[in-house]
Design a protein around this motif. Sequence first.
Motif, short mmCIF file in Angstrom:
data_model
loop_
_atom_site.label_atom_id
_atom_site.label_comp_id
_atom_site.label_asym_id
_atom_site.label_seq_id
_atom_site.Cartn_x
_atom_site.Cartn_y
_atom_site.Cartn_z
N GLN A 1 -3.35 -0.71 -3.54
CA GLN A 1 -4.47 -0.23 -2.74
C GLN A 1 -5.64 -1.20 -2.80
OE1 GLN A 1 -4.77 2.40 -0.64
NE2 GLN A 1 -6.84 1.68 -0.20
N SER A 2 -5.93 -1.72 -4.00
CA SER A 2 -7.00 -2.69 -4.17
C SER A 2 -6.71 -3.96 -3.38
CB SER A 2 -7.19 -3.05 -5.65
OG SER A 2 -7.63 -1.94 -6.39
N ALA A 3 -5.44 -4.38 -3.43
CA ALA A 3 -5.05 -5.59 -2.69
C ALA A 3 -5.24 -5.39 -1.19
CB ALA A 3 -3.59 -5.93 -3.00
N GLU A 4 -4.89 -4.22 -0.71
CA GLU A 4 -5.08 -3.91 0.71
C GLU A 4 -6.55 -3.96 1.08
OE1 GLU A 4 -4.24 -0.20 3.80
OE2 GLU A 4 -3.03 -0.39 1.98
N GLU A 5 -7.39 -3.42 0.20
CA GLU A 5 -8.84 -3.44 0.45
C GLU A 5 -9.38 -4.87 0.49
OE1 GLU A 5 -10.31 -1.07 -2.74
OE2 GLU A 5 -9.62 0.83 -1.87
N MET A 6 -8.75 -5.78 -0.28
CA MET A 6 -9.17 -7.17 -0.32
C MET A 6 -8.50 -8.02 0.76
SD MET A 6 -9.53 -8.04 -4.40
CE MET A 6 -8.04 -7.25 -4.99
N GLY A 7 -7.55 -7.42 1.49
CA GLY A 7 -6.88 -8.13 2.56
C GLY A 7 -5.85 -9.13 2.08
N ILE A 8 -5.21 -8.85 0.93
CA ILE A 8 -4.20 -9.77 0.40
C ILE A 8 -2.86 -9.04 0.26
CG2 ILE A 8 -5.88 -11.21 -0.80
CD1 ILE A 8 -5.10 -9.82 -3.41
N THR A 9 -1.78 -9.82 0.21
CA THR A 9 -0.42 -9.29 0.10
C THR A 9 0.17 -9.69 -1.25
OG1 THR A 9 -0.10 -9.44 2.49
CG2 THR A 9 1.88 -9.25 1.12
N LEU A 10 0.82 -8.74 -1.91
CA LEU A 10 1.45 -8.97 -3.22
C LEU A 10 2.92 -8.58 -3.13
CD1 LEU A 10 -1.36 -7.40 -5.47
CD2 LEU A 10 -1.06 -9.81 -4.88
N PRO A 11 3.78 -9.49 -2.61
CA PRO A 11 5.19 -9.13 -2.38
C PRO A 11 5.95 -8.80 -3.66
CG PRO A 11 4.83 -11.48 -2.03
CD PRO A 11 3.47 -10.84 -2.15
N GLY A 12 5.66 -9.51 -4.76
CA GLY A 12 6.35 -9.21 -6.02
C GLY A 12 6.02 -7.81 -6.50
N LEU A 13 4.78 -7.43 -6.40
CA LEU A 13 4.37 -6.09 -6.83
C LEU A 13 4.99 -5.02 -5.93
CD1 LEU A 13 2.64 -4.47 -8.80
CD2 LEU A 13 0.76 -4.63 -7.17
N LYS A 14 5.07 -5.30 -4.64
CA LYS A 14 5.70 -4.34 -3.74
C LYS A 14 7.17 -4.12 -4.11
CE LYS A 14 2.80 -4.97 0.36
NZ LYS A 14 2.75 -5.41 1.77
N LEU A 15 7.86 -5.19 -4.47
CA LEU A 15 9.26 -5.06 -4.89
C LEU A 15 9.36 -4.24 -6.17
CD1 LEU A 15 12.27 -5.72 -4.87
CD2 LEU A 15 11.71 -7.89 -6.02
N ALA A 16 8.51 -4.55 -7.15
CA ALA A 16 8.54 -3.82 -8.41
C ALA A 16 8.26 -2.34 -8.19
CB ALA A 16 7.55 -4.41 -9.39
N ARG A 17 7.28 -2.04 -7.37
CA ARG A 17 6.95 -0.64 -7.08
C ARG A 17 8.15 0.07 -6.45
NH1 ARG A 17 2.65 2.98 -5.64
NH2 ARG A 17 3.75 4.89 -5.11
N SER A 18 8.85 -0.61 -5.54
CA SER A 18 10.02 -0.02 -4.89
C SER A 18 11.11 0.29 -5.90
CB SER A 18 10.55 -0.98 -3.82
OG SER A 18 11.78 -0.51 -3.30
N LEU A 19 11.37 -0.64 -6.82
CA LEU A 19 12.41 -0.42 -7.83
C LEU A 19 12.03 0.72 -8.77
CD1 LEU A 19 13.45 -4.07 -8.79
CD2 LEU A 19 14.46 -2.54 -7.07
N TYR A 20 10.77 0.77 -9.17
CA TYR A 20 10.34 1.84 -10.08
C TYR A 20 10.32 3.20 -9.38
CZ TYR A 20 9.38 -0.83 -14.29
OH TYR A 20 9.53 -1.57 -15.44
#
Length: 300
Positions: free
Chosen positions: A250-269
Amino acid sequence: MERNEVAVGFVGIGVMGRSMAMHLLKAGHPVSVYTRTPSKADELVQAGAVWKSTVSELAQAVDVVITMVGYPSDVEQVYLGESGILRSARPGATLIDMTTSSPTLAKRIYEEAKGRGLASLDAPVSGGDVGAREARLSIMVGGDEAAFRAMLPIFEVLGKNIVRQGGAGAGQYTKMCNQIAIATNMIGVCEALFYAEKAGLDPNTVLKSIESGAAGSWSLSNLGARIITGNFEPGFYVKHFIKDMGIALQSAEEMGITLPGLKLARSLYDQLAAMGESESGTQALYKWFAAEASAPGRTS
């Protein structure tokens, strides 16, 4: 031992909070405690802590309030609720939220506290159950310099690596950096050990070889060792890690940046939680790899 004059209130006696509150007691601080499940505080009360039946009652009785609760919604309730800490704290008290929570919420609490003549620090921690038990947590602090300096003796009872990162919210932003780094690292730890197992290697000797080299990390040495012994008990809950990753995204979205590794980790968890592992430790991600390998259509 001569008792410290600073009375501390501790809200949230969980896996880490229990050890942290005990360290404060042993350091000589008068400690009051509150948690939604009173039995979790039994050991502390037997050691000399004073049980308070509400957050409001606790806040009225102490000079420093420390909170270590589960979710940003819990933080908001205990601080900003009608009978919350901000409405109940003594004039001049210092409020320290050590929950991993929202940077935006930390800034809001800071402004509300300042308007009431209270000091507020966001001070999330890293180190898990072991770091809490051994009083060597890494503590990331946001807030005014004067409040940080005044609370440094408290922090030094709980941790070893204590850094003020900046103004209100800076501690939470730094903790998000920590969680982002851990998220993809845990994928690597689980993949490496699962690969070792499938290659017919002894994971203990593999760990011995790789943990002191370029692949070394706290997660590999500590949580990798737990994986090998089949210990998936929580030093840090899967459900709380999912919460943290959500805050970071959510913080990354507010800053206008993309975190693909974190998105993958969140999906797996998220998938791991759907397997019934939300109450397990983060190292239980290993079970996801095992489940994938045994899924229909896969070769083992």
